[in-house]
Design an enzyme around this catalytic site. Structure first.
Site, PDB file in Angstrom:
ATOM      1  N   CYS A 132       0.866  -0.687  -0.284  1.00 27.81           N
ATOM      2  CA  CYS A 132      -0.036  -0.014   0.344  1.00 27.81           C
ATOM      3  C   CYS A 132       0.585   1.005   0.465  1.00 27.81           C
ATOM      4  O   CYS A 132       0.706   2.081  -1.152  1.00 27.81           O
ATOM      5  CB  CYS A 132      -0.512  -0.129   1.531  1.00 27.81           C
ATOM      6  SG  CYS A 132      -2.316  -0.953   1.007  1.00 27.81           S
TER       7      CYS A 132
HETATM    8  N1  LIG Z   1      -1.930  -6.019   1.787  1.00 30.49           N
HETATM    9  C1  LIG Z   1      -3.268  -5.590   2.452  1.00 30.49           C
HETATM   10  O1  LIG Z   1      -2.459  -4.607   3.925  1.00 30.49           O
HETATM   11  C2  LIG Z   1      -3.818  -3.676   1.823  1.00 30.49           C
HETATM   12  C3  LIG Z   1      -3.876  -3.155   2.427  1.00 30.49           C
HETATM   13  C4  LIG Z   1      -5.496  -2.004   2.489  1.00 30.49           C
HETATM   14  C5  LIG Z   1      -5.765  -2.358   1.035  1.00 30.49           C
HETATM   15  N2  LIG Z   1      -4.821  -3.193   0.110  1.00 30.49           N
HETATM   16  C6  LIG Z   1      -5.527  -2.848  -1.176  1.00 30.49           C
HETATM   17  O2  LIG Z   1      -6.552  -4.271  -1.679  1.00 30.49           O
HETATM   18  C7  LIG Z   1      -5.701  -4.790  -2.629  1.00 30.49           C
HETATM   19  C8  LIG Z   1      -5.896  -6.306  -2.686  1.00 30.49           C
HETATM   20  O3  LIG Z   1      -4.642  -6.679  -2.047  1.00 30.49           O
HETATM   21  P1  LIG Z   1      -4.261  -7.854  -1.162  1.00 30.49           P
HETATM   22  O4  LIG Z   1      -2.993  -7.280  -0.890  1.00 30.49           O
HETATM   23  O5  LIG Z   1      -4.889  -8.649  -1.168  1.00 30.49           O
HETATM   24  O6  LIG Z   1      -3.318  -8.119  -2.751  1.00 30.49           O
HETATM   25  P2  LIG Z   1      -2.907 -10.352  -2.386  1.00 30.49           P
HETATM   26  O7  LIG Z   1      -2.299 -10.791  -3.718  1.00 30.49           O
HETATM   27  O8  LIG Z   1      -2.974 -11.063  -1.471  1.00 30.49           O
HETATM   28  O9  LIG Z   1      -4.307 -10.918  -3.211  1.00 30.49           O
HETATM   29  C9  LIG Z   1      -4.641 -10.438  -4.624  1.00 30.49           C
HETATM   30  C10 LIG Z   1      -5.650 -11.595  -4.970  1.00 30.49           C
HETATM   31  O10 LIG Z   1      -6.395 -11.823  -6.126  1.00 30.49           O
HETATM   32  C11 LIG Z   1      -5.825 -13.254  -6.675  1.00 30.49           C
HETATM   33  N3  LIG Z   1      -6.558 -12.479  -8.770  1.00 30.49           N
HETATM   34  C12 LIG Z   1      -5.292 -12.033  -9.323  1.00 30.49           C
HETATM   35  N4  LIG Z   1      -6.860 -11.549 -10.482  1.00 30.49           N
HETATM   36  C13 LIG Z   1      -7.854 -11.951  -9.862  1.00 30.49           C
HETATM   37  C14 LIG Z   1      -9.117 -12.718 -11.177  1.00 30.49           C
HETATM   38  N5  LIG Z   1      -9.543 -11.784 -11.989  1.00 30.49           N
HETATM   39  N6  LIG Z   1      -9.897 -12.845 -10.892  1.00 30.49           N
HETATM   40  C15 LIG Z   1      -9.778 -13.906  -9.370  1.00 30.49           C
HETATM   41  N7  LIG Z   1      -8.521 -13.901  -8.478  1.00 30.49           N
HETATM   42  C16 LIG Z   1      -7.543 -13.015  -8.769  1.00 30.49           C
HETATM   43  C17 LIG Z   1      -4.686 -13.384  -6.683  1.00 30.49           C
HETATM   44  O11 LIG Z   1      -4.526 -14.543  -7.264  1.00 30.49           O
HETATM   45  C18 LIG Z   1      -4.423 -13.411  -4.689  1.00 30.49           C
HETATM   46  O12 LIG Z   1      -4.535 -14.194  -4.552  1.00 30.49           O
HETATM   47  C19 LIG Z   1      -5.247  -4.300  -3.706  1.00 30.49           C
HETATM   48  O13 LIG Z   1      -5.511  -3.290  -4.533  1.00 30.49           O
HETATM   49  C20 LIG Z   1      -4.173  -3.654  -2.480  1.00 30.49           C
HETATM   50  O14 LIG Z   1      -3.766  -1.928  -2.396  1.00 30.49           O
HETATM   51  C21 LIG Z   1      -4.487  -3.629   0.549  1.00 30.49           C
END
Ligand SMILES: NC(=O)c1ccc[n+]([C@@H]2O[C@H](COP(=O)([O-])OP(=O)(O)OC[C@H]3O[C@@H](n4cnc5c(N)ncnc54)[C@H](O)[C@@H]3O)[C@@H](O)[C@H]2O)c1
Length: 433
Positions: A271
Site C-alpha cells: 500500500c
Molecule cells: N494487503 C494489505 O495490507 C492491503 C490493505 C489495504 C488495501 N489493500 C489493497 O487491496 C487490494 C488487494 O490486495 P491484497 O494484499 O489482498 O493482494 P493479494 O495479492 O494478497 O491478493 C489478491 C488475490 O487476487 C487474486 N487474483 C488476481 N486477479 C484475479 C482475478 N482476475 N480473478 C480472481 N482472482 C484474482 C490473486 O491470485 C491473489 O490471490 C489491492 O488493491 C491493495 O492495494 C491491501
C-alpha cells in the site's frame, strides 16, 4: 425475483469475493461468519486448494478460524469463474500494482470485471475494494460492466469501499475498523451500506465513489509523506550528530498537534509505497504535479541506499570492504511480526549489498525462503550472528532477543532502534539510523 437488498436483509445473498489474498480472505471469513454463504474465488489453484482444506495462508486468519467455516459449508473456495453466475454480492479484492514505469496497473480489476459482467444472471451488488485512483470506478469500471447492455441501479448496484486491513494489528480487524463507502448513486450506496452494516460495526458513507477512492489515497499519502519527512529528519540528525529517536520520542510527549512517525530502511508492503503514486499519476493527467508525493517517494526510495552506505562506512572503520564481507540481514518482512515481503525495503538493501560484492544471508522466523532475482537467499539461525562481519536489523520482529543478538554480533547497523536499551553497553558496536 427478490431484489438484492431483500436477499442481503434475509442473509440469503450469496457473496463471492474475487481475490482471496490479504484483503479478500479476512473479508470472506467475516461475511460467512455474518451468515452469508460465501465463496472465495481466486485464480490461484494453490490458494483455492489450501482454502478448500481449511488451511489458511494469511497469518491474521488462523486455520482454526477458517476450517470450521469450510467444514460447515459456510465458506467455499473456487477457481472457476462460473461461481459468479450464482452471486448476489461480488466484492473485488484483486491486486493493484504499479507497472515498470510506476504507472497504475488496473488490469487485474478489468480482468475481474470481464469475468463478472457476462455472468450477471440476477440483480447484483458489486463492490470494488482494491485501491485505485479517484474516478476509476465511475470512469473505467462502470462502463466495462455496462458494455453488454446491463444497466446500473437496475441490473446491478456499484460501490467503492477501500480496504483498511492492517496486517499484524492486534486491536483492529475487518469487523471493528470503520468502513468508508461511496456509491455511483444514492441507490447503490444504500445497498452497499446495508451489506456492510451486516458485519462491520461502523460504516462511513461518503457522497461518491470518487470521494471514497480519494479517502484511501489521502490516508496512505499521509503516511508516506510523514514517513518521508521523518526519514529526512533522520538524515538531518545524522549530519547534526543528534540521536533521531531521542528527538522524536521527546517531541511525542507534546500532548497535542504532533503525531510521531519513525524512520526506517524505506517503505514496504502493497500500500504505502504504491498508492500515493496512483494519486500523483491521476493528477498528472490533470496537469498538476503532486509535489509532496514525488518528494516523499524520492526520499523513501533512497533509504535502502543510505543503509548500505551506513554498512560500508561501519565496515570501513574496521578496515573491511563491503566486497567479500559477510552480512546478516535480520528481519526481511516489510514490517514487524508479519510474513509479507512484498516491496520490503530489506530486499532492496540485500540487492544493493549483493551488487557491492557482499555475501548476504538472512534471519527471519516468519519468512522460510527468499528469492531476489537470481539469488536464492540462505536463511540462517539468528544465533549464528557472530559469524558475520555485520548484522543489519532491517525489521524489528518482537520475537528476537536484541540484547543477545548484539552480544553475539561483531557489528550492528540498526535501522529500527531495536537495540536502544543496550547501546551504551556496547560502545562502537552499534550504528543506528
Ligand atoms: N494487503 C494489505 O495490507 C492491503 C490493505 C489495504 C488495501 N489493500 C489493497 O487491496 C487490494 C488487494 O490486495 P491484497 O494484499 O489482498 O493482494 P493479494 O495479492 O494478497 O491478493 C489478491 C488475490 O487476487 C487474486 N487474483 C488476481 N486477479 C484475479 C482475478 N482476475 N480473478 C480472481 N482472482 C484474482 C490473486 O491470485 C491473489 O490471490 C489491492 O488493491 C491493495 O492495494 C491491501
Amino acid at each position: 425475483m427478490t431484489t438484492v437488498a431483500e436477499r442481503i436483509k434475509t442473509r440469503e445473498a450469496h457473496v463471492v469475493v474475487v481475490g482471496a489474498g490479504y484483503v479478500g480472505l479476512p473479508l470472506a471469513v467475516e461475511t460467512s461468519k455474518a451468515g452469508f454463504k460465501t465463496t472465495a474465488y481466486d485464480r490461484s489453484r494453490e490458494k483455492v486448494d489450501s482454502l478448500s482444506r481449511g488451511v489458511s495462508y494469511v497469518k491474521d486468519i488462523p486455520s482454526a478460524t477458517l476450517e470450521p467455516l469450510v467444514k460447515a459449508g459456510k465458506l467455499a473456495a473456487s477457481a472457476d469463474p462460473d461461481v459468479l453466475s450464482d452471486a448476489d454480492v461480488v466484492i473485488i479484492c484483486v491486486p493493484t500494482p504499479l507497472n515498470k514505469t510506476k504507472d497504475p496497473d488496473n488490469s487485474f480489476i478489468m480482468d475481474a470485471a470481464d469475468m463478472i459482467a457476462p455472468r450477471m444472471t440476477r440483480q447484483q451488488l458489486i463492490v470494488l475494494e482494491s485501491t485505485t485512483f479517484p474516478g476509476f470506478t465511475r470512469e473505467a469500471l462502470l462502463p466495462r460492466l455496462t458494455e453488454g447492455g446491463k444497466k446500473a441501479d437496475q441490473d446491478f448496484f456499484l460501490a467503492f469501499s477501500p480496504e483498511r486491513v492492517d496486517p499484524g494489528n492486534k486491536k483492529y480487524f475487518t469487523h471493528n475498523t470503520p468502513k468508508v463507502i461511496g456509491g455511483i448513486s444514492r441507490a447503490s450506496l444504500e445497498v452497499a451500506q446495508a451489506m456492510y452494516g451486516c458485519f462491520i460495526e461502523t460504516v462511513v458513507p461518503v457522497s461518491s465513489t470518487d470521494s471514497a477512492e480519494m479517502v484511501k489515497l489521502l490516508e496512505n499519502t499521509y503516511r508516506a509523506v510523514n514517513i518521508g519527512l521523518v526519514n529526512e529528519v533522520a538524515i538531518m540528525c545524522g549530519r547534526l550528530g543528534l540521536d533521531t529517536w531521542e528527538v522524536i520520542q521527546a517531541a511525542a510527549t507534546k500532548p497535542f498537534g504532533f503525531h510521531p512517525f519513525y524512520p526506517g530502511p524505506g517503505l514496504g508492503g502493497h500500500c504505502i509505497p504504491i498508492d500515493p503514486l496512483y494519486l500523483s499519476w491521476k493528477l498528472k493527467t490533470l496537469k498538476y504535479n503532486a509535489r509532496f508525493i514525488t518528494l516523499a517517494d524520492e526520499i523513501n526510495s533512497a533509504m535502502p541506499e543510505l543503509v548500505v552506505v551506513m554498512v560500508a562506512d561501519a565496515l570501513n572503520e574496521r578496515k573491511k570492504a563491503v566486497r567479500g564481507s559477510r552480512v546478516l540481514v535480520c528481519g526481511v518482512a516489510y514490517k514487524r511480526d508479519i510474513e509479507d515481503v512484498r516491496e520490503s525495503p530489506a530486499l532492496d538493501v540485500i540487492e544493493l549489498l549483493h551488487r557491492r560484492g557482499a555475501e548476504v544471508a538472512y534471519a527471519d522466523a516468519y519468512v522460510p525462503s527468499l528469492r531476489i532475482g537470481e539469488h536464492e537467499l540462505k536463511r540462517v539461525p539468528i544465533e549464528d550472528a557472530g559469524k558475520y562481519d555485520c548484522v543489519v536489523i532491517a525489521t524489528d520482529h518482537a520475537n528476537v532477543d536484541y540484547s543477545a543478538l548484539v552480544d553475539r554480533a561483531q557489528l550492528v547497523v540498526d535501522t529500527r532502534n531495536a537495540t536502544r536499551s543496550v547501546r551504551e553497553k556496547h560502545p562502537g558496536k552499534i550504528v543506528s539510523l
